[in-house]
Enzyme design. Structure first.
Site, PDB file in Angstrom:
ATOM      1  N   HIS A  24      39.163  42.541  42.196  1.00 21.44           N
ATOM      2  CA  HIS A  24      39.263  41.328  43.265  1.00 21.44           C
ATOM      3  C   HIS A  24      40.330  42.096  44.772  1.00 21.44           C
ATOM      4  O   HIS A  24      40.281  40.564  45.398  1.00 21.44           O
ATOM      5  CB  HIS A  24      38.848  40.025  43.190  1.00 21.44           C
ATOM      6  CG  HIS A  24      39.587  38.758  42.330  1.00 21.44           C
ATOM      7  ND1 HIS A  24      39.772  38.604  41.240  1.00 21.44           N
ATOM      8  CD2 HIS A  24      40.927  39.262  42.664  1.00 21.44           C
ATOM      9  CE1 HIS A  24      40.604  37.758  41.061  1.00 21.44           C
ATOM     10  NE2 HIS A  24      41.624  38.465  41.852  1.00 21.44           N
ATOM     11  N   HIS A  43      41.432  30.878  43.788  1.00 23.81           N
ATOM     12  CA  HIS A  43      42.677  30.533  44.186  1.00 23.81           C
ATOM     13  C   HIS A  43      43.015  29.724  45.356  1.00 23.81           C
ATOM     14  O   HIS A  43      44.416  29.782  45.877  1.00 23.81           O
ATOM     15  CB  HIS A  43      42.921  32.316  44.886  1.00 23.81           C
ATOM     16  CG  HIS A  43      43.175  33.792  44.180  1.00 23.81           C
ATOM     17  ND1 HIS A  43      41.643  33.596  43.674  1.00 23.81           N
ATOM     18  CD2 HIS A  43      43.716  34.544  43.961  1.00 23.81           C
ATOM     19  CE1 HIS A  43      41.508  34.797  43.028  1.00 23.81           C
ATOM     20  NE2 HIS A  43      42.895  35.141  42.971  1.00 23.81           N
ATOM     21  N   HIS A  73      49.072  42.599  37.067  1.00 20.06           N
ATOM     22  CA  HIS A  73      49.523  41.946  38.218  1.00 20.06           C
ATOM     23  C   HIS A  73      51.059  41.049  37.902  1.00 20.06           C
ATOM     24  O   HIS A  73      50.099  39.800  37.653  1.00 20.06           O
ATOM     25  CB  HIS A  73      49.405  42.369  39.183  1.00 20.06           C
ATOM     26  CG  HIS A  73      48.036  41.987  39.654  1.00 20.06           C
ATOM     27  ND1 HIS A  73      46.945  41.471  38.209  1.00 20.06           N
ATOM     28  CD2 HIS A  73      48.149  40.558  41.129  1.00 20.06           C
ATOM     29  CE1 HIS A  73      46.135  40.225  39.165  1.00 20.06           C
ATOM     30  NE2 HIS A  73      46.289  39.407  40.106  1.00 20.06           N
ATOM     31  N   GLU A 120      43.923  36.492  34.714  1.00 20.16           N
ATOM     32  CA  GLU A 120      42.951  37.129  35.189  1.00 20.16           C
ATOM     33  C   GLU A 120      41.599  37.696  34.543  1.00 20.16           C
ATOM     34  O   GLU A 120      40.753  37.937  34.415  1.00 20.16           O
ATOM     35  CB  GLU A 120      42.491  37.341  36.781  1.00 20.16           C
ATOM     36  CG  GLU A 120      43.471  36.458  38.028  1.00 20.16           C
ATOM     37  CD  GLU A 120      43.680  37.481  39.063  1.00 20.16           C
ATOM     38  OE1 GLU A 120      43.851  36.469  40.603  1.00 20.16           O
ATOM     39  OE2 GLU A 120      42.848  38.297  39.628  1.00 20.16           O
TER      40      GLU A 120
HETATM   41  C1  DHB Z   1      46.328  40.698  44.915  1.00 17.64           C
HETATM   42  C2  DHB Z   1      45.804  40.510  43.744  1.00 17.64           C
HETATM   43  C3  DHB Z   1      45.225  39.288  43.396  1.00 17.64           C
HETATM   44  O1  DHB Z   1      44.331  39.514  42.392  1.00 17.64           O
HETATM   45  C4  DHB Z   1      44.633  38.357  44.450  1.00 17.64           C
HETATM   46  O2  DHB Z   1      44.148  37.827  44.399  1.00 17.64           O
HETATM   47  C5  DHB Z   1      45.343  38.733  45.454  1.00 17.64           C
HETATM   48  C6  DHB Z   1      46.331  39.715  45.675  1.00 17.64           C
HETATM   49  C7  DHB Z   1      47.228  41.912  45.604  1.00 17.64           C
HETATM   50  O3  DHB Z   1      47.772  42.868  45.112  1.00 17.64           O
HETATM   51  O4  DHB Z   1      47.629  42.006  46.360  1.00 17.64           O
HETATM   52 FE    FE Z   2      43.549  36.826  42.310  1.00 19.91          FE
END
Ligand code: DHB
Ligand code: FE
Length: 296
Positions: free
Chosen positions: A12, A59, A193, A240
């Site tokens: 997302h 978030h 991530h 997540e």
């Molecule tokens: C990014 C990834 C995410 O899951 C998020 O909520 C906000 C930013 C990113 O990789 O930039």
């Molecule tokens: Fe996210």
């Protein structure tokens, strides 16, 4: 009775919403990501669900550190997004489905999931970006949404096993809804991530590929992990992936993988996509040879 048609798990990342808003889908950076989506859009066109249960993590737009429910469900007739600082457009409101929301709430609480009920709820990029991705012409489709938010912001977070069990309860709730409608579950977030701290930029391709395999046929390999093991393997935001486990739980039992896609990186994130159908349900009709949707 309602039918659970299948589940879609997708990243997302806000930059995706920006690329859509600016018409950059065919740019060299974006094409390898966006070309994963047409088979899922086609499946959704065919299934034409009347309602979509969106399992995502807020978030900091609707919930903040002062009040952080572990599990929250929207029960509004519509949901707005708002400026989160990512430069994303404010979109027309997303219709809710209050009858289905209240049925889910009743059923989940009876099932001993004591959810927070939200009659007003702002939805953030984790809800809006996947809808823009999956329904490029959303205005032509009339489906109601039920937001289900899982806390990934403030520890303690719910365990992978608990999220899987929540998903099972959501699946039971959908299939006991006394209206003859098709429902799709969408889970958003992941894959690996980490946006902050010493490991900022961390991506774990081998773990992501392991998840894409195990979530289909052996989700217990993932639900056996502690939340801290998941953070270690997938990154602080890769956690997540618990949303994906909730969606997998909703389908329960054996499932068929209709499509999957994986691309590194989009922004700071490994972007993943998975379309699952429950075995033996009517959507197996889409598995004709030659169709864009691949059964594996
Ligand atoms: C990014 C990834 C995410 O899951 C998020 O909520 C906000 C930013 C990113 O990789 O930039
Ligand atoms: Fe996210």
């Amino acid at each position: 009775m309602a039918k659970l048609l299948g589940a879609i798990c997708t990243s997302h990342i806000p930059a995706i919403g920006h690329a859509i808003a600016c018409g950059k889908e065919n740019d060299p950076y974006w094409l390898p990501f966006f070309e994963g989506y047409p088979p899922v859009r086609e499946w959704l066109e065919e299934m034409d669900p009347a309602a979509v249960v969106m399992i995502y993590n807020d978030h900091g737009l609707n919930f903040f550190l002062d009040k952080m429910p572990t599990f929250a469900i929207g029960a509004a007739s519509q949901y707005h997004n708002d400026d989160e600082g990512w430069g994303l457009p404010t979109l027309p409101p997303f219709p809710g489905d209050p009858k289905l929301s209240w049925h889910l709430i009743e059923s989940l609480v009876a099932d001993e999931f004591d959810v927070t009920t939200c009659q007003e709820m702002l939805v953030d990029h984790a809800f809006t970006v996947p809808i823009s991705l999956l329904w490029p012409n959303r205005s032509a489709r009339r489906f109601g949404t039920v937001p289900v938010a899982i806390n990934t912001v403030q520890h303690p977070l719910p365990t992978p096993a608990r999220c899987y069990a929540l998903g099972k309860a959501i699946g039971r709730a959908i299939e006991s809804f006394p209206e003859d409608i098709g429902v799709v579950v969408v889970a958003t977030g992941g894959m690996s991530h980490q946006l902050d701290g010493e490991r900022a930029g961390f991506i774990n391709k081998s773990f992501d590929l392991h998840c894409l395999e195990k979530i289909v046929d052996d989700p217990r390999a993932l639900t056996a992990m502690s939340i801290h093991e998941l953070v270690r393997a997938a990154g602080t935001q890769g956690v997540e992936l618990i949303m994906w486990l909730a969606a997998r739980g909703a389908l329960d039992g054996k499932v068929t993988r209709l499509h999957s896609h994986y691309h590194i990186p989009v922004s700071n994130t490994a972007a993943g996509l998975l379309l699952l159908s429950a075995n033996g349900r009517r959507q197996s009709a889409v598995l004709e040879p030659g169709r864009a949707i691949r059964a594996r």
